[in-house]
Write a protein that holds these residues in place. Structure first.
Motif, short mmCIF file in Angstrom:
data_model
loop_
_atom_site.label_atom_id
_atom_site.label_comp_id
_atom_site.label_asym_id
_atom_site.label_seq_id
_atom_site.Cartn_x
_atom_site.Cartn_y
_atom_site.Cartn_z
N THR A 194 0.79 -1.23 0.00
CA THR A 194 0.00 0.00 0.00
C THR A 194 0.83 1.28 0.00
N GLN A 195 2.11 1.19 0.24
CA GLN A 195 3.00 2.36 0.24
C GLN A 195 2.50 3.46 1.18
N ASN A 196 1.95 3.03 2.32
CA ASN A 196 1.48 3.94 3.37
C ASN A 196 0.29 4.80 2.95
N VAL A 197 -0.36 4.44 1.86
CA VAL A 197 -1.61 5.12 1.49
C VAL A 197 -2.75 4.51 2.31
N GLU A 198 -3.67 5.33 2.79
CA GLU A 198 -4.77 4.83 3.62
C GLU A 198 -5.56 3.76 2.87
N LYS A 199 -5.89 2.68 3.56
CA LYS A 199 -6.57 1.56 2.92
C LYS A 199 -7.98 1.93 2.46
N ASP A 200 -8.63 2.83 3.18
CA ASP A 200 -9.97 3.25 2.76
C ASP A 200 -9.92 3.93 1.39
N ILE A 201 -8.88 4.72 1.17
CA ILE A 201 -8.73 5.41 -0.11
C ILE A 201 -8.45 4.40 -1.22
N LEU A 202 -7.57 3.44 -0.94
CA LEU A 202 -7.24 2.43 -1.93
C LEU A 202 -8.44 1.53 -2.23
N ALA A 203 -9.24 1.24 -1.22
CA ALA A 203 -10.43 0.42 -1.44
C ALA A 203 -11.43 1.15 -2.32
N GLU A 204 -11.57 2.45 -2.12
CA GLU A 204 -12.47 3.24 -2.97
C GLU A 204 -11.95 3.32 -4.39
N GLU A 205 -10.64 3.48 -4.54
CA GLU A 205 -10.03 3.50 -5.87
C GLU A 205 -10.28 2.18 -6.59
N LYS A 210 -14.86 -8.30 -1.69
CA LYS A 210 -14.81 -7.03 -0.97
C LYS A 210 -13.53 -6.29 -1.36
N CYS A 211 -13.69 -5.05 -1.78
CA CYS A 211 -12.53 -4.28 -2.26
C CYS A 211 -11.44 -4.19 -1.20
N ALA A 212 -11.83 -4.00 0.06
CA ALA A 212 -10.84 -3.84 1.13
C ALA A 212 -9.95 -5.07 1.28
N ASP A 213 -10.49 -6.24 0.92
CA ASP A 213 -9.73 -7.48 1.05
C ASP A 213 -8.78 -7.72 -0.12
#
Length: 282
Positions: A118-129, A202-205
């Protein structure tokens, strides 16, 4: 509406006569429509930006052929749809997808065998992306004509008569095809997608799995970084609409994005350039 059309036609006449400001107003007024159609037809921001520039240049160079026999936005839709249906430079033209492939990847992808990328990017943001990217890329599982039918009918709500003219089919055939394609998309979402349906995906997973497979890039978050514009803004661009049935609510992922600034700037620079003076006088 009649006064609005008169103002638009006057703007077009000024543009074809060589008034650069009028032409810029016309082009910037339809660029979001063109970009969003391109994004859904091609699947990635980068490809959509390239195609949008190509299409807008076609609109500029063919503006004198607009006969006022249809709404200006319908004419632009026709140019854009025809260009995109035969566009071969985008990524998915070389790496085609299918619902079978997508479903198998959801069922069997080794999502838990991937390290943290994730390169320290918030997981919520990456899940939305990932959610926005995935549901948009999923459109690439449709053949090109079905994709165009789905996008015109579900996202843009184009009247069946106009859509039929754009795609070279009767309004009845268009409505039948649209109904079948939307049903197919809704069934897939319902079976597999945990965000818009009842599936286990699930995107978060799947964030790290998606990064590993180059489906999203933490250093380039196209969807979450893009400006989102209201649906009414897009509907104001076009003149013809029709109501669609409740199944449309299944496709709430169809957000409408503002054209990226670099594409807007490209068009502004082009319209001020000597290149445009050649086009203008051709």
């Amino acid at each position: 509406m009649e006064k609005k059309n008169e103002e638009l036609f006057a703007l077009i006449e000024k543009a074809t006569a060589g008034d650069g400001k009028s032409l810029e107003t016309l082009i910037l007024g339809v660029q979001d429509l063109v970009f969003n159609l391109s994004l859904r037809m091609l699947g990635t921001f980068a490809d959509a930006e390239d195609a949008t520039q190509d299409i807008l240049l076609k609109v500029i160079t063919h503006l004198s052929t607009f006969k006022k026999e249809s709404a200006f936005s319908t004419w632009v839709f026709s140019i854009a749809a025809n260009h995109l249906k035969s566009y071969k430079k985008h990524m998915f033209a070389h790496y085609p997808l299918s619902f079978e492939y997508y479903g198998d990847d959801i069922q069997n992808g080794k999502i838990h065998d991937v390290p943290d990328l994730t390169q320290n990017v918030e997981k919520d943001i990456l899940a939305e992306e990932l959610k926005m990217s995935c549901t948009n890329v999923m459109l690439q599982c449709l053949d090109v004509e079905s994709r165009c039918i789905f996008v015109l009918g579900t996202m843009f709500k184009v009247d069946s008569r106009i859509a039929g003219d754009i795609l070279g089919m009767s309004p009845e055939a268009y409505r039948q095809r649209l109904s079948r394609v939307r049903k197919k998309m809704a069934e897939f979402l319902s079976e597999y997608c945990g965000e818009f349906g009842c599936g286990k995906c699930k995107c978060a997973d799947r964030i790290n799995y998606a990064i590993q497979n180059h489906r999203i890039d933490p250093s380039r978050l196209d969807y979450t970084a893009a400006a989102v514009i209201s649906p009414q803004t897009m509907l104001d661009v076009k003149e013809a609409m029709e109501e669609i049935d409740d199944l449309a609510q299944s496709f709430s992922f169809s957000r409408i994005y503002a054209t990226p600034e670099q594409t807007t700037q490209f068009m502004k620079d082009f319209l001020k350039s000597t290149s445009f003076s050649v086009v203008k006088n051709s």
